[in-house]
Design a protein around this motif. Structure first.
Motif, PDB file in Angstrom:
ATOM      1  N   VAL A 150    -112.116  75.720  21.563  1.00  0.00           N
ATOM      2  CA  VAL A 150    -110.805  75.526  22.197  1.00  0.00           C
ATOM      3  C   VAL A 150    -110.337  74.090  22.015  1.00  0.00           C
ATOM      4  N   ALA A 151    -111.241  73.136  22.192  1.00  0.00           N
ATOM      5  CA  ALA A 151    -110.858  71.731  22.050  1.00  0.00           C
ATOM      6  C   ALA A 151    -110.399  71.416  20.631  1.00  0.00           C
ATOM      7  N   ALA A 152    -111.155  71.875  19.625  1.00  0.00           N
ATOM      8  CA  ALA A 152    -110.781  71.602  18.240  1.00  0.00           C
ATOM      9  C   ALA A 152    -109.510  72.354  17.854  1.00  0.00           C
ATOM     10  N   ALA A 153    -109.323  73.558  18.384  1.00  0.00           N
ATOM     11  CA  ALA A 153    -108.121  74.338  18.098  1.00  0.00           C
ATOM     12  C   ALA A 153    -106.872  73.622  18.603  1.00  0.00           C
ATOM     13  N   GLU A 154    -106.941  73.099  19.807  1.00  0.00           N
ATOM     14  CA  GLU A 154    -105.785  72.385  20.358  1.00  0.00           C
ATOM     15  C   GLU A 154    -105.462  71.150  19.527  1.00  0.00           C
ATOM     16  N   GLN A 155    -106.489  70.449  19.086  1.00  0.00           N
ATOM     17  CA  GLN A 155    -106.254  69.296  18.204  1.00  0.00           C
ATOM     18  C   GLN A 155    -105.512  69.708  16.938  1.00  0.00           C
ATOM     19  N   ALA A 156    -106.004  70.771  16.287  1.00  0.00           N
ATOM     20  CA  ALA A 156    -105.436  71.194  15.011  1.00  0.00           C
ATOM     21  C   ALA A 156    -103.987  71.643  15.159  1.00  0.00           C
ATOM     22  N   LEU A 157    -103.695  72.426  16.199  1.00  0.00           N
ATOM     23  CA  LEU A 157    -102.333  72.916  16.401  1.00  0.00           C
ATOM     24  C   LEU A 157    -101.382  71.783  16.763  1.00  0.00           C
ATOM     25  N   THR A 158    -101.845  70.851  17.571  1.00  0.00           N
ATOM     26  CA  THR A 158    -101.026  69.681  17.905  1.00  0.00           C
ATOM     27  C   THR A 158    -100.769  68.844  16.654  1.00  0.00           C
ATOM     28  N   ASP A 159    -101.804  68.664  15.852  1.00  0.00           N
ATOM     29  CA  ASP A 159    -101.665  67.909  14.603  1.00  0.00           C
ATOM     30  C   ASP A 159    -100.641  68.565  13.681  1.00  0.00           C
ATOM     31  N   ALA A 160    -100.593  69.896  13.688  1.00  0.00           N
ATOM     32  CA  ALA A 160     -99.649  70.624  12.847  1.00  0.00           C
ATOM     33  C   ALA A 160     -98.240  70.660  13.434  1.00  0.00           C
ATOM     34  N   GLY A 161     -98.077  70.172  14.652  1.00  0.00           N
ATOM     35  CA  GLY A 161     -96.769  70.186  15.289  1.00  0.00           C
ATOM     36  C   GLY A 161     -96.395  71.529  15.868  1.00  0.00           C
ATOM     37  N   LEU A 162     -97.397  72.346  16.218  1.00  0.00           N
ATOM     38  CA  LEU A 162     -97.155  73.662  16.806  1.00  0.00           C
ATOM     39  C   LEU A 162     -97.442  73.594  18.306  1.00  0.00           C
ATOM     40  N   ALA A 163     -96.396  73.396  19.076  1.00  0.00           N
ATOM     41  CA  ALA A 163     -96.542  73.229  20.514  1.00  0.00           C
ATOM     42  C   ALA A 163     -96.832  74.567  21.182  1.00  0.00           C
ATOM     43  N   TYR A 164     -97.416  74.498  22.373  1.00  0.00           N
ATOM     44  CA  TYR A 164     -97.661  75.711  23.155  1.00  0.00           C
ATOM     45  C   TYR A 164     -96.323  76.400  23.394  1.00  0.00           C
ATOM     46  N   GLY A 165     -96.298  77.713  23.220  1.00  0.00           N
ATOM     47  CA  GLY A 165     -95.057  78.462  23.335  1.00  0.00           C
ATOM     48  C   GLY A 165     -94.485  78.849  21.987  1.00  0.00           C
TER      49      GLY A 165
ATOM     50  N   ALA B 189    -115.623  83.629  21.064  1.00  0.00           N
ATOM     51  CA  ALA B 189    -114.831  82.430  20.782  1.00  0.00           C
ATOM     52  C   ALA B 189    -113.417  82.747  20.311  1.00  0.00           C
ATOM     53  N   ALA B 190    -113.241  83.715  19.404  1.00  0.00           N
ATOM     54  CA  ALA B 190    -111.896  84.010  18.898  1.00  0.00           C
ATOM     55  C   ALA B 190    -110.975  84.452  20.031  1.00  0.00           C
ATOM     56  N   ALA B 191    -111.486  85.323  20.924  1.00  0.00           N
ATOM     57  CA  ALA B 191    -110.687  85.774  22.059  1.00  0.00           C
ATOM     58  C   ALA B 191    -110.373  84.626  23.007  1.00  0.00           C
ATOM     59  N   VAL B 192    -111.357  83.764  23.234  1.00  0.00           N
ATOM     60  CA  VAL B 192    -111.165  82.620  24.130  1.00  0.00           C
ATOM     61  C   VAL B 192    -110.116  81.675  23.562  1.00  0.00           C
ATOM     62  N   VAL B 193    -110.215  81.370  22.272  1.00  0.00           N
ATOM     63  CA  VAL B 193    -109.246  80.476  21.636  1.00  0.00           C
ATOM     64  C   VAL B 193    -107.857  81.103  21.643  1.00  0.00           C
ATOM     65  N   GLY B 194    -107.770  82.393  21.313  1.00  0.00           N
ATOM     66  CA  GLY B 194    -106.477  83.054  21.322  1.00  0.00           C
ATOM     67  C   GLY B 194    -105.796  82.961  22.672  1.00  0.00           C
ATOM     68  N   ALA B 195    -106.556  83.206  23.738  1.00  0.00           N
ATOM     69  CA  ALA B 195    -105.995  83.114  25.092  1.00  0.00           C
ATOM     70  C   ALA B 195    -105.573  81.683  25.411  1.00  0.00           C
ATOM     71  N   ALA B 196    -106.391  80.722  25.004  1.00  0.00           N
ATOM     72  CA  ALA B 196    -106.116  79.325  25.334  1.00  0.00           C
ATOM     73  C   ALA B 196    -104.868  78.795  24.640  1.00  0.00           C
ATOM     74  N   ILE B 197    -104.614  79.238  23.418  1.00  0.00           N
ATOM     75  CA  ILE B 197    -103.461  78.706  22.681  1.00  0.00           C
ATOM     76  C   ILE B 197    -102.200  79.524  22.900  1.00  0.00           C
ATOM     77  N   GLY B 198    -102.317  80.683  23.548  1.00  0.00           N
ATOM     78  CA  GLY B 198    -101.153  81.520  23.784  1.00  0.00           C
ATOM     79  C   GLY B 198    -100.831  82.468  22.654  1.00  0.00           C
ATOM     80  N   SER B 199    -101.828  82.803  21.839  1.00  0.00           N
ATOM     81  CA  SER B 199    -101.602  83.729  20.729  1.00  0.00           C
ATOM     82  C   SER B 199    -101.627  85.172  21.216  1.00  0.00           C
ATOM     83  N   ARG B 200    -100.725  85.998  20.657  1.00  0.00           N
ATOM     84  CA  ARG B 200    -100.736  87.429  20.912  1.00  0.00           C
ATOM     85  C   ARG B 200    -100.960  88.195  19.615  1.00  0.00           C
TER      86      ARG B 200
END
Length: 407
Positions: A89-104, A140-151
């Motif tokens: 989850v921590a590394a996923a948030e870093q990567a998405l933020t780095d890519a400019g993909l905000a939550y939502g 992990a995949a389910a946990v990360v998906g929930a944490a980043i807001g993926s459906r």
């Protein structure tokens, strides 16, 4: 839903798949910048595993600083979580933020993760406390998906030590096929007494350190951590103004079907994976400026891979730099391919391959491992190899993007 994240027709857009975000937590620290600085500084050092009942020859790993292991999320859907999904989850948030993909804006972003040992450390903690009820090993995949807001689709890949290499190629295919415009892909592993014990039993655990291609190597040594990469269709990245690091240009799979744990000494399928990955990327051997080998430190694996490299690159092999990543961060098992992809991307960005850990090189491993200093990349692509028990092989190519596009 952000429509930019939806599927795209692969026949009407740029076929390239680019890397727009990076995230990492390892023994080198937190973040891609810390990872690169740690490689330039010579990598990490093994430490004693903080678990009881380690009645075995090898009791060390390349460990994430325990202060940098997130405390949350502690559970998901009633499953208690160990370090692996929390690091993911921590590394996923870093990567998405780095890519400019905000939550939502992440609802349509699939998650594809390579995992092997998964939530094993939580299972071991529970059993040590006398709690024997079964709990899922790979959440992990389910946990990360929930944490980043993926459906979108959430996929765990379990091809042992090549799991995240396979995950990367699956994500590549998803974007090429128009199934997704953006995919979060990577791997995560935690500490596991059972995994260390298994490699000790196999006689494949080095008690000193991870020292691939060294004449005194005695097996591998694990590392924990997580590496995450945002892959994106090039046209999609361009439309939203994202500037890519590099391109994931091609990949290939093969299988030895030779032995449950040992590689095929002929190296036929290893050669096939490398050759077909280069062809898929539409590059030649001359376009490769560095190879990140699988290089685990097991005696047979390193020799087979060295000989296979000679078959692919010929006389150029002795002039082609190899970067032995596992000597720096240990063998991160299911996350190894993702860490290698992240490292290859940083090499291309900085136009150099860091110096390798100093070794007493095995003459049977007739490859070039620059050890005195970093060397410049003399060609626009990096080839990565990931192999696994059961003969599961994958190779992929990370390549420069146009300088006007790049960060």
């Amino acid at each position: 839903m952000n429509t930019l994240q939806g599927p795209m027709d692969p026949f009407t857009v740029d076929r390239r798949v680019v890397i727009t975000g990076l995230g990492a937590v390892s023994c080198l620290g937190t973040g891609a910048a810390a990872h690169w600085a740690g490689l330039l500084a010579g990598g990490g050092e093994p430490a004693e595993v903080p678990l009881p009942h380690l009645n075995m020859r090898t009791t060390k790993m390349y460990l994430v600083d325990r202060a940098e292991v997130p405390a949350k999320p502690a559970s998901h859907a009633g499953t208690e979580l160990g370090t692996s999904p929390r690091l993911a989850v921590a590394a996923a948030e870093q990567a998405l933020t780095d890519a400019g993909l905000a939550y939502g804006t992440r609802e349509a972003v699939p998650v594809v993760l390579g995992v092997e040992l998964g939530n094993a450390d939580m299972q071991e903690v529970r059993r040590s406390a006398g709690r024997t009820a079964w709990t899922t090993l790979t959440p992990a995949a389910a946990v990360v998906g929930a944490a980043i807001g993926s459906r979108a689709a959430l996929t765990s890949v379990g091809n042992a030590c090549s799991a995240s290499g396979y995950a990367l190629t699956i994500a590549l295919d998803m974007i090429r096929a128009g199934e997704a415009a953006t995919v979060l892909v990577g791997g995560a592993e935690g500490v596991t007494r059972a995994g260390i014990g298994a490699f000790n039993r196999l006689g494949a655990a080095d008690p000193v350190r991870c020292r691939p291609f060294d004449r005194n190597r005695a097996g591998t040594m694990f590392g924990d951590g997580s590496a995450m990469i945002v892959l994106e269709a090039a046209e999609h990245a361009r439309r939203r103004g994202a500037r890519p690091y590099a391109e994931l240009a091609g990949a290939a799979w093969s299988c030895d079907a030779y032995h449950p744990t040992a590689p095929d000494p002929s190296g036929e399928q290893v050669v096939r994976a490398m050759t077909e990955a280069l062809a898929d990327a539409r590059v030649s051997g001359a376009d490769v400026g560095c190879v990140i080998p699988h290089g685990t430190g097991t005696p047979l694996n390193d020799v087979v891979e060295s000989r296979a490299l000679h078959r692919v690159f010929g006389e150029r092999t002795r002039e082609l730099p190899l970067f032995s990543l596992k000597a720096m961060i240990g063998h991160t098992t299911g996350a190894a391919g993702a860490f290698a992809c992240l490292t290859a991307t940083l090499m291309l960005r900085h136009r150099q391959s860091p110096a390798n850990v100093v070794i007493d090189q095995d003459p049977e491993c007739d490859v070039w491992l620059p050890q005195e200093r970093s060397v410049p990349l003399a060609a626009p692509a990096v080839l990565v190899n990931t192999y696994a028990f059961g003969g599961n092989n994958t190779s992929f190519v990370v390549r420069d993007v146009d300088p006007q596009e790049a960060r």
